[in-house]
Scaffold this active site. Structure first.
Site, PDB file in Angstrom:
ATOM      1  N   SER A   1       0.872  -1.192   0.000  1.00  7.70           N
ATOM      2  CA  SER A   1       0.000   0.000   0.000  1.00  7.70           C
ATOM      3  C   SER A   1       0.901   1.230   0.000  1.00  7.70           C
ATOM      4  CB  SER A   1      -0.856  -0.006   1.273  1.00  7.70           C
ATOM      5  OG  SER A   1      -1.473   1.244   1.471  1.00  7.70           O
TER       6      SER A   1
ATOM      7  N   TYR B   1      -2.131  -1.057  10.653  1.00  7.46           N
ATOM      8  CA  TYR B   1      -2.278  -1.330   9.219  1.00  7.46           C
ATOM      9  C   TYR B   1      -1.060  -0.816   8.432  1.00  7.46           C
ATOM     10  CZ  TYR B   1      -3.858  -1.208   4.426  1.00  7.46           C
ATOM     11  OH  TYR B   1      -3.931  -1.385   3.071  1.00  7.46           O
TER      12      TYR B   1
HETATM   13  N1  LIG Z   1      -8.820  -0.480  -0.760  1.00 10.20           N
HETATM   14  C1  LIG Z   1      -7.779   0.267  -0.492  1.00 10.20           C
HETATM   15  O1  LIG Z   1      -7.879   1.503  -0.304  1.00 10.20           O
HETATM   16  C2  LIG Z   1      -6.396  -0.347  -0.454  1.00 10.20           C
HETATM   17  C3  LIG Z   1      -5.267   0.484  -0.626  1.00 10.20           C
HETATM   18  C4  LIG Z   1      -4.009  -0.083  -0.583  1.00 10.20           C
HETATM   19  C5  LIG Z   1      -3.847  -1.449  -0.385  1.00 10.20           C
HETATM   20  N2  LIG Z   1      -4.952  -2.233  -0.230  1.00 10.20           N
HETATM   21  C6  LIG Z   1      -4.756  -3.665   0.010  1.00 10.20           C
HETATM   22  O2  LIG Z   1      -5.375  -4.401  -1.019  1.00 10.20           O
HETATM   23  C7  LIG Z   1      -5.678  -5.713  -0.543  1.00 10.20           C
HETATM   24  C8  LIG Z   1      -7.112  -6.066  -0.948  1.00 10.20           C
HETATM   25  O3  LIG Z   1      -8.003  -5.198  -0.278  1.00 10.20           O
HETATM   26  P1  LIG Z   1      -9.320  -4.636  -0.968  1.00 10.20           P
HETATM   27  O4  LIG Z   1      -9.173  -3.172  -1.082  1.00 10.20           O
HETATM   28  O5  LIG Z   1      -9.644  -5.408  -2.183  1.00 10.20           O
HETATM   29  O6  LIG Z   1     -10.372  -4.882   0.203  1.00 10.20           O
HETATM   30  P2  LIG Z   1     -11.598  -5.889   0.330  1.00 10.20           P
HETATM   31  O7  LIG Z   1     -12.537  -5.719  -0.797  1.00 10.20           O
HETATM   32  O8  LIG Z   1     -12.085  -5.700   1.731  1.00 10.20           O
HETATM   33  O9  LIG Z   1     -10.919  -7.325   0.182  1.00 10.20           O
HETATM   34  C9  LIG Z   1     -10.156  -7.880   1.217  1.00 10.20           C
HETATM   35  C10 LIG Z   1      -9.978  -9.361   0.955  1.00 10.20           C
HETATM   36  O10 LIG Z   1      -9.193  -9.899   2.040  1.00 10.20           O
HETATM   37  C11 LIG Z   1      -9.796 -11.112   2.452  1.00 10.20           C
HETATM   38  N3  LIG Z   1      -9.608 -11.343   3.877  1.00 10.20           N
HETATM   39  C12 LIG Z   1      -9.894 -10.480   4.897  1.00 10.20           C
HETATM   40  N4  LIG Z   1      -9.758 -11.108   6.078  1.00 10.20           N
HETATM   41  C13 LIG Z   1      -9.375 -12.379   5.796  1.00 10.20           C
HETATM   42  C14 LIG Z   1      -9.115 -13.522   6.590  1.00 10.20           C
HETATM   43  N5  LIG Z   1      -9.232 -13.504   7.933  1.00 10.20           N
HETATM   44  N6  LIG Z   1      -8.741 -14.677   5.977  1.00 10.20           N
HETATM   45  C15 LIG Z   1      -8.636 -14.729   4.633  1.00 10.20           C
HETATM   46  N7  LIG Z   1      -8.894 -13.680   3.821  1.00 10.20           N
HETATM   47  C16 LIG Z   1      -9.274 -12.528   4.400  1.00 10.20           C
HETATM   48  C17 LIG Z   1     -11.292 -10.921   2.190  1.00 10.20           C
HETATM   49  O11 LIG Z   1     -11.902 -12.184   1.981  1.00 10.20           O
HETATM   50  P3  LIG Z   1     -12.995 -12.813   2.987  1.00 10.20           P
HETATM   51  O12 LIG Z   1     -13.695 -11.684   3.681  1.00 10.20           O
HETATM   52  O13 LIG Z   1     -13.876 -13.611   2.083  1.00 10.20           O
HETATM   53  O14 LIG Z   1     -12.205 -13.671   3.905  1.00 10.20           O
HETATM   54  C18 LIG Z   1     -11.305 -10.103   0.909  1.00 10.20           C
HETATM   55  O15 LIG Z   1     -11.383 -10.909  -0.222  1.00 10.20           O
HETATM   56  C19 LIG Z   1      -5.474  -5.672   0.974  1.00 10.20           C
HETATM   57  O16 LIG Z   1      -4.229  -6.269   1.280  1.00 10.20           O
HETATM   58  C20 LIG Z   1      -5.422  -4.195   1.288  1.00 10.20           C
HETATM   59  O17 LIG Z   1      -4.644  -3.905   2.424  1.00 10.20           O
HETATM   60  C21 LIG Z   1      -6.225  -1.718  -0.269  1.00 10.20           C
END
Ligand SMILES: NC(=O)c1ccc[n+]([C@@H]2O[C@H](COP(=O)([O-])OP(=O)(O)OC[C@H]3O[C@@H](n4cnc5c(N)ncnc54)[C@H](OP(=O)(O)O)[C@@H]3O)[C@@H](O)[C@H]2O)c1
Length: 277
Positions: A151, A164
């Site tokens: 990130s 985080y």
């Molecule tokens: N959105 C942003 O602003 C942003 C910015 C920078 C980086 N990121 C990174 O991008 C990545 C994806 O996030 P996203 O934005 O796509 O958010 P998201 O839509 O909330 O997706 C998060 C994913 O992580 C999985 N996850 C969460 N807890 C888990 C657990 N206990 N066991 C296994 N899987 C788990 C969830 O699957 P389940 O709930 O089905 O388990 C979901 O598929 C993350 O690493 C996040 O830190 C996001």
């Protein structure tokens, strides 16, 4: 080096036989599945997350392995299931591992739910290290690559998102170190640093929707495309979006005490602006 916008997405995937992805049930992970299906439909995609990705098509070779990374022992079971799928369905060919699952939590650490903070470390750090460690012998034997989703929070301390941001600094630094160690092994490692992305991440973290400063946000499909282009170009790190690249460069150059104080003002102001809206 600037990204070559014309680098073909299929170029990134053409040598792979299978993809192991975490967090394909929503957001960026789901975008990876959609993109891979479009670009290289022959690939077998093994997804690890608690919920199954709600995607159905005749062509899609998606195998869901339910796994909660915050529960001890589930990753080991998940890896065993994935290895048996690979041995059965795609016993040969390069494997791409995408460590994407992750979440954050907004607020002061003193007032935070401690088990939720520890869960961030389990999901964002521990699961990535364990999965990579258990799958690396297979990747090395068959040839492969690893994409770790970090990130822009990795470039400076992030008060109000303290655990985080620090977890993402781990992801970035660990990925870079691993890349050096694996340089002659045939396994390439890429760290991807998205800025604020329009997924369910913000609402789960308790960040108000629409509280992203102009021009630094993007959609999950953009992040998936940028990641695969960077993989094709064998980049070590990619920061998504030119404004985020500038911010990350400045953050990396300034003393961490300064960027930490600046981040507290920025993150706090953005949130309180929404509270007052
Ligand atoms: N959105 C942003 O602003 C942003 C910015 C920078 C980086 N990121 C990174 O991008 C990545 C994806 O996030 P996203 O934005 O796509 O958010 P998201 O839509 O909330 O997706 C998060 C994913 O992580 C999985 N996850 C969460 N807890 C888990 C657990 N206990 N066991 C296994 N899987 C788990 C969830 O699957 P389940 O709930 O089905 O388990 C979901 O598929 C993350 O690493 C996040 O830190 C996001």
């Amino acid at each position: 080096m600037l990204l070559d916008a014309n680098t073909s997405l299929s170029e990134a995937l053409k040598d792979f036989a299978a993809v192991i992805l975490t967090g394909g049930s929503s957001g960026i992970g789901k975008s990876f599945i959609k993109l891979i299906e479009k670009v290289q439909p022959t690939l077998v995609i093994c997804n690890l997350s608690r919920r199954s990705p709600d995607m159905f098509s005749v062509e899609l070779k998606l195998r869901h392995v339910p796994c909660d990374f915050s529960q001890e022992g589930e990753i080991l079971q998940g890896v065993e299931s994935i290895l048996s799928i690979l041995n059965r369905e795609v016993p040969e060919g390069r494997v791409l591992l995408i460590n994407n699952s992750g979440y954050g939590s907004f607020g002061r650490f003193l007032e935070a739910d401690l088990s939720n903070e520890l869960g961030i470390i389990d999901v964002n750090i521990r699961a990535m290290v364990e999965l990579t460690g258990r799958l690396l012998p297979t990747l090395k034997a068959r040839g492969g690559a690893i994409i770790n989703i970090a990130s822009t929070a990795a470039f400076q301390p992030t008060p109000l998102l303290a655990t985080y941001g620090a977890s993402k600094a781990f992801v970035l630094h660990w990925s870079l170190a691993l890349r050096e160690e694996l340089k002659s092994s045939g396994v390439h490692v890429l760290a991807v640093c998205p800025g604020p992305t329009s997924t369910g991440f913000g609402s789960r973290a308790g960040v108000k929707s629409g509280s992203v400063p102009g021009g630094v946000g993007h959609g999950p499909d953009d992040v998936a495309k940028i990641s695969l282009r960077a993989l094709a170009a064998r980049r070590a790190v990619v920061v998504c979006g030119w404004k985020n690249r500038i911010l990350a460069t400045f953050s990396s150059l300034l003393p961490k005490t300064w960027t930490s104080a600046l981040a507290l003002r920025l993150i706090g102001r953005v949130q309180s602006a929404k509270d007052n809206a």
